[in-house]
Scaffold this active site. Structure first.
Site, short mmCIF file in Angstrom:
data_model
loop_
_atom_site.label_atom_id
_atom_site.label_comp_id
_atom_site.label_asym_id
_atom_site.label_seq_id
_atom_site.Cartn_x
_atom_site.Cartn_y
_atom_site.Cartn_z
N HIS A 446 0.56 -1.54 0.01
CA HIS A 446 -0.02 0.19 0.07
C HIS A 446 0.95 1.31 0.03
CE1 HIS A 446 -2.87 -2.87 1.73
NE2 HIS A 446 -3.14 -3.05 0.81
N GLU A 484 -3.77 -3.52 -5.33
CA GLU A 484 -5.04 -3.51 -5.17
C GLU A 484 -5.77 -2.31 -4.70
OE1 GLU A 484 -5.97 -2.83 -1.93
OE2 GLU A 484 -4.73 -4.06 -0.89
#
Length: 529
Positions: A446, A484
């Site tokens: 992330h 993602e």
């Protein structure tokens, strides 16, 4: 060609100058870093081209007749036609430094540094033209070749077993994997067509090759290693050992001559390479998920990746986030450091001189996260705004998570963003994928950029590709890296695609519709420079 300054990832620099038929490499940091590089070495490099403009594809041509070639002086890299070897070495005085325990390792380091310089040169045209076969096809429709440089068995490389040792280290390879018929290993059969590819070079961990020399007892150069290790190595030569960390102090950074504690991937009090192979695969269960036992991440505040970015003129580094109430002091290399010459035996080191990099003017990591997470732009994606206690709790959780760890990215030592590196199999993402979508060692991360001054398309591509690069180096079993992002974060998705990621499909998480972005080791070429 004008002399160029080469910045190695451990903070050392080399000056490269053009000489007859090649280039000379001069180490600039001998009296500061106890450099294992000799004062200088020379390479011969030349470019070989097809006289009839016919280029081979995977070693094959469209004609059975031998190819006609001509050789010219090296000007810019070619796709397959460059040949180099180390022609001479100037070693440091034995009165100042003990000779390298392994001359082969020292030569390997010189070759690695030479290749580091070479693969920072402008990339050649990757498209292959075969005369009479595809020269009528538009260039972008022609096949691509891997950029490689040939290592000739000449000069220093004529040593009887040297090339075989370099091949075992992984720095050179050959498409001929046979034993060979000759029983006389002196004739060099099987070692005449060695090469290094760009793709392969960037998958080699620099820690395999970078180390330092031990100074002699009466050397005017610093007696203790500039790269202290943890735990302290036995001191067989009687040199002063680095002192342990003082309570409450952060581990020092990557490559500081006066550093009192570890902190970087090249830190070694024993003057040896710091690469260690990954641990064997032993499985365990977490939340009913069978996965390999993961190796512990680096310590809080420890720098685990650094690289000079020529296009930006700055060092990019990543370190583990810290809960310390003090601002971590950056001790690694920076682009605006003072000149690399200091008088031997003066007791003065670069790290002890005042500079922007070693001034503790930055907030601590919790304060940084508090500032960044309360930025409306960041909060729209992360949703972690709130009082300082919210970000402190988030950081504590991240440091105690077994399958991931929190990271602070820095430009020349100045923090710019927050990242979390995770193993996909145990992560939330893994629960939304089928078993064939990921392997035991695939990773993800992330990311957020908190500092406005460090935003921009090029910087994003640089740190994206650097994090992927770290994943490949950290474990050779990692075959994919995944992200993602939210599916409407189109700008970020475009940046990912620019550095080689592809969108496989979308995933419906409870809190967002995400684009599953992947990049494979096999399709990755090099980090953005």
């Amino acid at each position: 060609m004008a002399p160029s300054l080469v910045h190695l990832p451990n903070g050392q620099t080399l000056t490269v100058s053009s000489v007859f038929a090649g280039f000379s490499f001069k180490a600039n940091d001998l009296n500061i870093h106890n450099s294992a590089f000799p004062p200088g070495w020379t390479i011969i490099i030349e470019s070989q081209e097809d006289a009839d403009d016919e280029v081979a594809v995977d070693g094959q041509t469209s004609h059975d007749a031998p190819r006609k070639t001509h050789t010219r002086r090296f000007r810019n890299p070619t796709l397959h036609g460059d040949n180099l070897f180390i022609s001479s070495i100037s070693n440091p005085s034995n009165t100042d430094f003990k000779p390298a325990t392994s001359p082969t390792r020292q030569i390997a380091m010189m070759l690695w540094a030479t290749l580091w310089w070479y693969f920072h040169q402008p990339k050649p045209n990757p498209y292959i033209t075969t005369k009479g076969l595809n020269d009528h096809i538009p260039e972008d429709g022609r096949p691509k070749g891997d950029w490689r440089v040939n290592i000739k068995r000449e000069g220093i490389f004529k040593g009887r077993h040297l090339l075989s040792k370099l091949e075992r280290m992984g720095i050179i390879i050959s498409e001929d994997s046979s034993v060979g018929e000759s029983v006389d290993d002196r004739n060099g059969e099987g070692w005449m067509k060695m090469f290094t590819s760009q793709r392969g070079f960037w998958l080699i961990d620099p820690r395999i090759f970078l180390f330092t020399l031990s100074p002699t007892m009466h050397s005017p150069y610093p007696g203790a290693s500039p790269y202290p290790s943890r735990p302290g190595s036995p001191n067989r030569e009687g040199f002063a050992l680095a002192k342990p960390d003082m309570p409450g102090e952060m581990p020092q950074g990557l490559m500081t001559p006066q550093a009192q504690s570890p902190g970087g991937p090249f830190a070694s009090g024993s003057h040896l390479p710091t690469y260690y192979p990954p641990p064997p695969t032993i499985f365990t269960f977490t939340n009913n998920i069978r996965h390999p036992i993961r190796q512990k991440p680096p310590a809080q505040g420890e720098t685990f990746y650094t690289r000079y970015i020529p296009s930006l003129g700055q060092f990019l580094s990543f370190r583990v986030a810290s809960l310390s109430h003090k601002s971590p002091t950056h001790r690694g290399p920076v682009s605006d450091s003072t000149p690399n010459f200091l008088p031997p035996g003066s007791g003065v080191t670069q790290g002890s001189l005042p500079s922007i990099a070693n001034m503790t003017i930055n907030p601590n990591d919790t304060d940084l996260l508090h500032k960044w997470m309360n930025d409306p732009r960041v909060d729209a994606l992360f949703g972690m705004a709130g009082p300082r206690s919210v970000q402190e709790h988030m950081l504590r959780d991240a440091l105690n998570t077994k399958h991931s760890f929190p990271v602070i990215g820095c430009w020349d030592g100045k923090p710019f963003g927050y990242f979390e590196l995770y193993w996909v199999k145990e992560d939330r993402l893994g629960r939304y994928l089928s078993s064939h979508d990921y392997g035991n060692w695939d990773r993800g991360f992330h990311a957020l950029v908190g500092e406005q001054e460090f935003r921009g398309p090029h910087r994003v591509k640089v740190w994206m590709s650097a994090l992927v690069h770290y994943c490949w180096l950290a474990d050779p079993r990692t075959e994919r890296v995944m992200l993602e992002p939210r599916n409407n974060n189109t700008k970020f998705i475009e940046y990912l695609q620019d550095v080689g990621f592809y969108k496989e499909r979308e995933i419906a998480f409870p809190h967002k519709q995400a684009a599953l972005m992947k990049i494979r080791r096999e399709g990755w070429e090099a980090p953005v420079l």
